[in-house]
Design a protein around this motif. Structure first.
Motif: not given
Length: 327
Positions: A242-244, A285-286, A302-307
């Protein structure tokens, strides 16, 4: 009245460890002896190397001051019970920063508590229910202290273990270290029967028993228990990168994010970036990222972005914020 001199000296030492000056008359009443006996007991403590300072006056006073030979910590019954209960509460749940220290301190304290006080501690804890965050497993403090004592021994440790799919087994190990991830406790140990290093979730351990058989600790392949756990977890679970980017200094974000999640790198004085791997659910994580309490942008996966988008919309609806088309 305390007629046993050693017991009275310990009681006097316990009182003097309170950071205040004790008038001679008050010590006399507390100990149930004459002021002359108090003076003699103070002299005995000085002979043992404890720096007791006396002040002159109508009633005189005594206090323990800093010196080259400070006494061991002496607690009365109520203090010992209070500390043990507090340590149990902290050790029973993985709490970043105090977790491993709580277990070590609790193991030392319970080793010297008389049985009557251990029973009081157990009864008090059984009668109370802590309010926890719910994202980590609760563990019996006795389990942790038995493991910690076996590690300190070092002694071989037997226990029953339940795997992730519920399969039961019995293990004989050479315990190496306890590791807290901030949500769960893990034991890194050498499994005798499997002739290899293993990690065990402590909330799946039951009936731990230190066998008394001493051993010479082996060299851990990675040299560091936390690193061994990290590799072990990533080796058997599906992981993602992941990248934030956070709109806050790296030092500020680092204070809000556990090190096992990752270490933010500064982009500039007001921005930092966190890139790491995780085996946790994107939902968890979100939420953990949102708890940093600053603006952020998720780049991947992408899954983390969408969630995160779904979570943001859900929170907006819950707060009564009107939604517009194209928002």
């Amino acid at each position: 009245m305390t007629t046993d001199t050693p017991a009275r000296l310990l009681q006097l030492l316990s009182l003097l460890q309170t950071p205040r000056e004790w008038p001679g008359g008050e010590l006399s009443e507390r100990l149930g002896v004459s002021r002359r006996t108090v003076r003699r007991d103070v002299d005995r403590l000085r002979e043992l190397g404890y720096p007791v300072q006396a002040t002159k006056g109508a009633d005189g006073g005594y206090r323990l001051v800093a010196g080259t030979a400070m006494p061991p910590l002496v607690l009365d019954d109520e203090e010992a019970v209070a500390i043990a209960v507090g340590l149990r509460a902290g050790a029973g749940h993985a709490v970043a920063g105090v977790d491993e220290a709580s277990v070590r301190a609790l193991a030392k304290l319970e080793q010297v508590l008389p049985s009557r006080l251990r029973r009081r501690v157990s009864l008090l804890q059984a009668a109370t229910t802590p309010l926890t965050s719910g994202d980590g497993a609760s563990i019996a403090p006795e389990t942790l202290t038995v493991i910690a004592s076996a590690i300190a021994g070092p002694e071989r440790l037997r226990f029953a273990y339940r795997s992730g799919d519920g399969t039961p087994s019995r293990r004989l190990t050479e315990p190496y270290r306890l590791v807290s991830t901030g949500r769960r406790w893990y034991l890194v140990a050498y499994d005798i029967d499997r002739d290899d290093w293993r990690t065990f979730r402590v909330d799946r351990v039951s009936e731990p028993f230190a066998t008394g058989a001493r051993f010479t600790p082996r060299e851990l392949p990675t040299g560091d228990a936390a690193e061994f756990l990290r590799r072990s977890m990533y080796g058997r679970q599906e992981t993602y990168t992941f990248d934030v980017t956070f709109a806050a200094p790296a030092e500020s974000v680092a204070e809000r994010v556990p090190t096992w999640v990752g270490v933010p790198e500064p982009v500039d004085e007001r921005t930092c970036r966190l890139r790491a791997s995780s085996s946790d659910s994107v939902e968890w994580l979100a939420v953990r990222i949102a708890m940093v309490d600053c603006d952020f942008t998720v780049r991947e996966p992408r899954e983390l972005v969408e969630y995160v988008r779904e979570l943001g919309a859900r929170l907006s609806r819950a707060g009564g914020v009107p939604q517009t088309d194209g928002a």
